[in-house]
Every structure is written in structure tokens, then in C-alpha cells.
Write an enzyme that holds these catalytic residues in place. Structure first.
Site, short mmCIF file in Angstrom:
data_model
loop_
_atom_site.label_atom_id
_atom_site.label_comp_id
_atom_site.label_asym_id
_atom_site.label_seq_id
_atom_site.Cartn_x
_atom_site.Cartn_y
_atom_site.Cartn_z
N SER A 3 4.26 2.00 8.35
CA SER A 3 4.60 0.59 8.19
C SER A 3 5.88 0.28 8.99
O SER A 3 5.94 0.58 10.19
CB SER A 3 4.74 0.24 6.72
OG SER A 3 4.73 -1.15 6.52
N HIS A 15 -3.46 -1.33 3.23
CA HIS A 15 -2.19 -0.79 3.70
C HIS A 15 -1.64 0.28 2.76
O HIS A 15 -0.98 1.22 3.19
CB HIS A 15 -1.19 -1.94 3.85
CG HIS A 15 0.01 -1.61 4.67
ND1 HIS A 15 -0.06 -1.29 6.02
CD2 HIS A 15 1.33 -1.56 4.36
CE1 HIS A 15 1.16 -1.06 6.48
NE2 HIS A 15 2.02 -1.21 5.49
N ASP A 38 -6.95 -1.94 6.40
CA ASP A 38 -5.63 -2.58 6.38
C ASP A 38 -5.76 -4.03 6.85
O ASP A 38 -6.23 -4.30 7.95
CB ASP A 38 -4.69 -1.81 7.31
CG ASP A 38 -3.22 -2.17 7.10
OD1 ASP A 38 -2.95 -3.28 6.64
OD2 ASP A 38 -2.36 -1.32 7.40
#
Length: 477
Positions: free
Chosen positions: A158, A428, A399
Site C-alpha cells: 500500500s 486490499h 483490490d
């Protein structure tokens, strides 16, 4: 000369949530924006031993809501690395593991929570906006002082994957070769998209809308928790998928609370209402952090009902609750209906509010929005193609924040890139939940890199045996 180092940060109540970290004080740092600050704290944590050549460093970057305490949130990736077959990524017997806290985070590095030495007060909203590149430049100064000559591999998911991409443009001390030899960005772009930037803007606006935000000058004893709750709930929706919510929650309803007041993120209000109007009002506001239970609201029969001259229609004195079929003045038990999905979001937001700061959330979200490796370097595609290091790009196929299409297009631009897809319904959050697949993919990648194989072949150092995950407030991104 090494930087001054500390182990505590009294002005910042969140710094203690990362145990046993060290805080280095960098005398001065100038941001990309041109602003300069002094006595800059940088929190970091290390495992293992740096070898004489200073080249066995493994850098683990942290996501937005994490600290440098890698053992807390990636314990499942820690263990013995191998040359062949199964193994673990983070092996402190062979590597010098370093994790550094980025600016804007509430967990020890310079942020709105730390002290401005020029004023003696916390920076608050006056902390300069920092970029991913600023973080890397500042962290490079600390790594140099630690004796790190090069980084064998940099791993991050991320926001941390954004840092991994930025690190590919840094050279070693001599300026002759890359400082970071290989990277593994997980569910991370090389530049933020309009889509992800729009989600973070929506989250910031939720915080701004809280009356307690006060342009960021709120006291830590009275933070804008309602705004943070809405922001965190919005973020949680981008971390999962529709299918994962359906599978986990569906339309399940939470069982009635056995206590007289709601807990775990629900509004703390009495469960007994004296009138039908009050029952309706509380049902309408169910889930709000702080309902007004002391002030007497106007009768529900007058709300929105006007006389011909435009004035509110006077109350008749009694009303009838058609749903409950009871007079307005009849005392009734109040027990709201809470869906499991609602309860999950409230619980996650409440836990997040215990460990995060609103100004820091704003600072970090703006940092992510500004991320673009091509900024001041040239056309985006040309800049990405200039990354020569081995890169393992890992995507989570479900995601919705950094989509499969986006990550695959990025991977195709890398001249020495590999692409691995983690199949998951968790979106995610698969970065945390699919740790076995991610661990195995990174281990296989490391086994294909000659410089890493050479480090693994060397005799390791003894380290304390790791236990199981400690379990803490850090339960989700």
C-alpha cells in the site's frame, strides 16, 4: 557523528504504541516544498546484525496506519529464509532488518503531534506537508548513520509500496550504483490515480466536517472523533470488496445488547425511551457517537408540518406511534436494530480512534495523493522504464483501491519486473489476510536474486526465538 537518539516522545501519546523503537534526531531537514525544520525525530526499529560490508539490509516500509513494529503486523512473514523450497521472508539471522517511520505518522517521526522547536508547541496543522520522496531522503540520512551501504531488498504494501518505488531512484554513497538492489511493492502504484485520490479527499472532508476539528487546532483531549469515524469507515470500504462483506455479514443482525448502554463504537445512550417520539428520534440517530439525550426535542408531529401561513403546526399534545401502536406518552423499551456490517464498521472505527490522530491522517493521505515517481523526472512511462532493479510487483486481484488493471499496466513497463497475482476475495486487505501466498511469492523472488542468495549462504547470527503475534490495536490497515 551519530544523531542524538531517544527512546520516548512525551508530547506524543501515540508514540508509545510502538514498543522498543529508537528515535533519532536529525538536526535539520528541508522538504521538497522548500520548508526547513530543525531537530527532526525519525522513529525506527532494527532486527539482526549489519555485516561488515553494510550490504545485508532488508528494509520493511510501513503502511499508512502502521508503526515500525513489524513483528506486530507481519509476524507471519518472519522466520528462516532458504535457498530452495519453502521459507520465510524476514530472516533476522541473515539480514539486518530496518523499518523507519515516515513523517506525518503518529508513531514517533516528525508529525503534527511532535514539538516545533521554534515555538515549543506541537506543530498541529502547521506541520509542513511531506511527500513520499521526502520520507526516503530523510530515512536515507538515518540509514547512512546506521552504516548501511546498500539495501538488498525493500518490501512494502500500500503506501509502503509507494516508498519502495521511490527508493529505486536513490544511489549509494559513491553515486555509482543503486542504493536499493531490489524491491517488492504490494498493491501499490508508482503514481496515485484520480480514483484513489478521490477516496482520500472524501475521507478528509469527513474530518473537516466535524465541528471539533477546529482547523486542526483541536486539543488532544477532544479530537474530532465523529469525523475520524466517518473517514475510517469510508477507508474500510475500499479495503474489502462487496463479496467479502456479503460472505461475512450479509443481512445478519446483532443480538440485543445485554447492557443498558451501547458499546464498541455505538452511541452510549440509555435503552429506555419514555415517548414514541423519543423512540423514533433515537432510532433515526442510532449509530451516532453522541446523541443529545438531555435536551427535549420538539414533538415529532410538528416537524415538517406547517400551517397555511408558513408557521409550524402546533402540537395536539398527544401523538400515536403507528409502528408500535402505542400512545406517545407510553414508556417503551428502546432497542435499536443493528446490522452486523454496521457493527463491524463501528468497531473498526472505534479501535482506530484509540490509536490515530486526525491531523496525522490528513497529512498521510495528502502524502499519498502527491505520490508520483515521475514528478520532476520526466514522462511517467519513461521514468518507470528507467527502473533497472529487479522488481516483484504483487497485486490482489480483487483490490478496488489499486486495481488489477492499474498494477498490471505498471508491471508491463518495468524492464526487469515480475508480476504475481494473489487471488483473493478480500480486496486490499488481502495484503494482510493472504500472508502465506505473499510470503511464498517473495521467498521465490528472493531465491532468484544472486545478491540475496549470497547473503543467505553466509553464516547467520543467533537471535531470540520469536513467539506468536502479540495481538494489539493494529488489526487492519
Amino acid at each position: 557523528m551519530p544523531f542524538e537518539r531517544r527512546t520516548t516522545q512525551p508530547e506524543n501519546p501515540f508514540a508509545s504504541l510502538a514498543p522498543n523503537q529508537t528515535i533519532a534526531l536529525v538536526p535539520e531537514f528541508t522538504f521538497e516544498s522548500g520548508h526547513t525544520i530543525r531537530d527532526v525525530p525519525v522513529a525506527y526499529k532494527t532486527w539482526g546484525v549489519l555485516n561488515e560490508d553494510g550490504d545485508n539490509c532488508m528494509m520493511i516500509c510501513h503502511p499508512l496506519s502502521r508503526s515500525v513494529d513489524v513483528e506486530d503486523w507481519w509476524m507471519n512473514l518472519m522466520g528462516a529464509c532458504t535457498l530452495e523450497g519453502e521459507g520465510k521472508v524476514i530472516d533476522e539471522t541473515k539480514f539486518y532488518i530496518v523499518s523507519l517511520n515516515c513523517m506525518g505518522s503518529p508513531y514517533g517521526s516528525a508529525s503534527p503531534l511532535t514539538t516545533n522547536p521554534d515555538t515549543g508547541a506541537r506543530y498541529g496543522p502547521e506541520f509542513p506537508l511531506s511527500t513520499i520522496r521526502d520520507d526516503c531522503r530523510l530515512h536515507k540520512m538515518v540509514l547512512d548513520k546506521l552504516g548501511v551501504k546498500s539495501v538488498a531488498i525493500c518490501i512494502g504494501a500500500s503506501m509502503a509500496g509507494m516508498h519502495a518505488f521511490e527508493w529505486t531512484f536513490f544511489s549509494d554513497t559513491q553515486g555509482t550504483s543503486p542504493f536499493v538492489k531490489s524491491i517488492v511493492p504490494i498493491s501499490a502504484p508508482a503514481k496515485s490515480s484520480a480514483w484513489s485520490m478521490s477516496w482520500t479527499e472524501a475521507q478528509r472532508q469527513a474530518i473537516f466536517a466535524d465541528p471539533k476539528y477546529l482547523d486542526g487546532y483541536y486539543p488532544l483531549t477532544a479530537p474530532p472523533l465523529q469525523g475520524m469515524t466517518a473517514a475510517r469507515m469510508t477507508a474500510m470500504l475500499t479495503y474489502r470488496t462487496r463479496d467479502s462483506y456479503e460472505r461475512r455479514f450479509g443481512r445478519d443482525i446483532m443480538p440485543p445488547s445485554s447492557s443498558p448502554t451501547a458499546t464498541s463504537g455505538q452511541s452510549s445512550i440509555p435503552t429506555i425511551a419514555s415517548t414514541a417520539s423519543e423512540i423514533h428520534r433515537r432510532n433515526h440517530n442510532e449509530g451516532r457517537r453522541h446523541q443529545n439525550t438531555s435536551a427535549a426535542p420538539p414533538p415529532s408531529s410538528t416537524i415538517g408540518v406547517l400551517t397555511p401561513d408558513g408557521n409550524p403546526k402546533p402540537s395536539s399534545g398527544t401523538t400515536t406511534n403507528n409502528n408500535l401502536n402505542t400512545p406517545a406518552n407510553t414508556t417503551s423499551a428502546y432497542q435499536s436494530q443493528v446490522y452486523s456490517a454496521h457493527s463491524y464498521l463501528r468497531y473498526q472505527a472505534a479501535k482506530f480512534n484509540e490509536r490515530f490522530d486526525a491531523n496525522c491522517y490528513i497529512a498521510l493521505s495528502r502524502k499519498m495523493d502527491a505520490h508520483d515517481v515521475s514528478y520532476n523526472r520526466g514522462p511517467y512511462e519513461d521514468v518507470v522504464r528507467s527502473i533497472k532493479q529487479p522488481v516483484l510487483v504483487i497485486e490482489i486481484d480483487s483490490d478496488v483501491l489499486y486495481t488489477s488493471k492499474e498494477i498490471k499496466a505498471l508491471s508491463d513497463l518495468l524492464p526487469n519486473g515480475e508480476h504475481f497475482t494473489v487471488k483473493s476475495d478480500e480486496g486490499h486487505d488481502g495484503v494482510l489476510l493472504e500472508y502465506e501466498k505473499i510470503n511464498d511469492a517473495i521467498v521465490a523472488f528472493m531465491q532468484r536474486q544472486d545478491h540475496i542468495r549470497e547473503l543467505v549462504r553466509r553464516e547467520g547470527v543467533a537471535v531470540p526465538e520469536k513467539k506468536t503475534s502479540r495481538g494489539s490495536l493494529f488489526a487492519s490497515w
